[in-house]
Design a protein around this motif. Structure first.
Motif, PDB file in Angstrom:
ATOM      1  N   ALA A   1     -71.818 -55.767  26.273  1.00  0.00           N
ATOM      2  CA  ALA A   1     -72.718 -56.856  26.671  1.00  0.00           C
ATOM      3  C   ALA A   1     -72.649 -57.095  28.172  1.00  0.00           C
ATOM      4  O   ALA A   1     -73.668 -57.302  28.830  1.00  0.00           O
ATOM      5  CB  ALA A   1     -72.376 -58.133  25.906  1.00  0.00           C
ATOM      6  N   ASP A   2     -71.448 -57.030  28.712  1.00  0.00           N
ATOM      7  CA  ASP A   2     -71.269 -57.248  30.142  1.00  0.00           C
ATOM      8  C   ASP A   2     -71.951 -56.152  30.958  1.00  0.00           C
ATOM      9  O   ASP A   2     -72.677 -56.438  31.908  1.00  0.00           O
ATOM     10  CB  ASP A   2     -69.775 -57.324  30.468  1.00  0.00           C
ATOM     11  CG  ASP A   2     -69.510 -57.722  31.904  1.00  0.00           C
ATOM     12  OD1 ASP A   2     -70.161 -58.680  32.374  1.00  0.00           O
ATOM     13  OD2 ASP A   2     -68.655 -57.087  32.551  1.00  0.00           O
ATOM     14  N   THR A   3     -71.725 -54.900  30.599  1.00  0.00           N
ATOM     15  CA  THR A   3     -72.327 -53.803  31.367  1.00  0.00           C
ATOM     16  C   THR A   3     -73.840 -53.737  31.184  1.00  0.00           C
ATOM     17  O   THR A   3     -74.546 -53.300  32.087  1.00  0.00           O
ATOM     18  CB  THR A   3     -71.715 -52.440  30.990  1.00  0.00           C
ATOM     19  OG1 THR A   3     -71.915 -52.200  29.608  1.00  0.00           O
ATOM     20  CG2 THR A   3     -70.243 -52.389  31.326  1.00  0.00           C
ATOM     21  N   GLN A   4     -74.335 -54.194  30.036  1.00  0.00           N
ATOM     22  CA  GLN A   4     -75.777 -54.176  29.779  1.00  0.00           C
ATOM     23  C   GLN A   4     -76.472 -55.479  30.193  1.00  0.00           C
ATOM     24  O   GLN A   4     -77.673 -55.630  30.016  1.00  0.00           O
ATOM     25  CB  GLN A   4     -76.039 -53.904  28.293  1.00  0.00           C
ATOM     26  CG  GLN A   4     -75.634 -52.521  27.849  1.00  0.00           C
ATOM     27  CD  GLN A   4     -76.542 -51.456  28.422  1.00  0.00           C
ATOM     28  OE1 GLN A   4     -77.752 -51.617  28.487  1.00  0.00           O
ATOM     29  NE2 GLN A   4     -75.946 -50.358  28.854  1.00  0.00           N
ATOM     30  N   ASN A   5     -75.684 -56.430  30.684  1.00  0.00           N
ATOM     31  CA  ASN A   5     -76.221 -57.705  31.167  1.00  0.00           C
ATOM     32  C   ASN A   5     -76.986 -58.482  30.080  1.00  0.00           C
ATOM     33  O   ASN A   5     -78.107 -58.933  30.289  1.00  0.00           O
ATOM     34  CB  ASN A   5     -77.098 -57.486  32.396  1.00  0.00           C
ATOM     35  CG  ASN A   5     -77.293 -58.763  33.183  1.00  0.00           C
ATOM     36  OD1 ASN A   5     -76.445 -59.647  33.165  1.00  0.00           O
ATOM     37  ND2 ASN A   5     -78.419 -58.872  33.862  1.00  0.00           N
ATOM     38  N   VAL A   6     -76.357 -58.595  28.903  1.00  0.00           N
ATOM     39  CA  VAL A   6     -76.925 -59.401  27.822  1.00  0.00           C
ATOM     40  C   VAL A   6     -75.892 -60.432  27.384  1.00  0.00           C
ATOM     41  O   VAL A   6     -74.696 -60.263  27.596  1.00  0.00           O
ATOM     42  CB  VAL A   6     -77.376 -58.542  26.610  1.00  0.00           C
ATOM     43  CG1 VAL A   6     -78.468 -57.572  27.006  1.00  0.00           C
ATOM     44  CG2 VAL A   6     -76.216 -57.824  25.971  1.00  0.00           C
TER      45      VAL A   6
END
Length: 108
Positions: free
Chosen positions: A65-70
Motif C-alpha cells: 500500500a505504501d509503495t503503491q500510494n493507496v
C-alpha cells in the motif's frame, strides 16, 4: 460530473484455500500490485483502499500500500468485512460510494 467511487480490496495473506494468493508473483509483481494497477486505470474510481487484518503476516500488504500510494485499513480477522467498513469507517472518512473488490466478491 462523473460518478466517483472508492474501491476496497479485501486481502489477507492467511487464506486457507490458496495460501499467500495476494502476494503470489504474477509476471514480476504481486497479484495485489497487479489489481491495484488495473484499478488505477478506472476513471470512475477516485480512491483505492486495501482492507486487511492486523496479523503480522499481513504487514507485507502495508508495504505494498505504501509503495503503491493507496490507503490501508486494518482490523482483526473478522472486522474487515464490508459491512463493518460501512458501519465503522465510511461515515467518518469517505464521501464517495464504495465498490468492494475481493476474491469472493463482485462489484456492486
Amino acid at each position: 460530473m462523473k460518478n466517483s467511487f472508492a474501491a476496497i480490496i479485501q486481502a489477507r495473506v492467511g487464506s486457507t484455500r490458496f495460501p499467500k494468493k495476494v502476494i503470489k508473483d504474477l509476471y514480476g509483481r504481486t497479484m495485489t500490485e497487479f489489481l491495484l494497477e488495473r484499478l488505477k486505470r478506472c476513471e470512475s474510481i477516485n480512491e483505492i483502499i486495501i482492507a486487511t487484518t492486523t496479523s503480522s503476516e499481513d504487514d507485507i500488504l502495508l508495504e505494498i500500500a505504501d509503495t503503491q500510494n493507496v490507503k490501508i485499513i486494518r482490523g482483526n480477522t473478522y472486522w474487515f468485512l464490508p459491512l463493518d467498513f460501512e458501519r465503522r469507517v465510511r461515515p467518518k472518512e469517505y464521501k464517495t460510494p464504495v465498490v468492494n473488490y475481493g476474491p469472493n466478491t463482485t462489484a456492486k
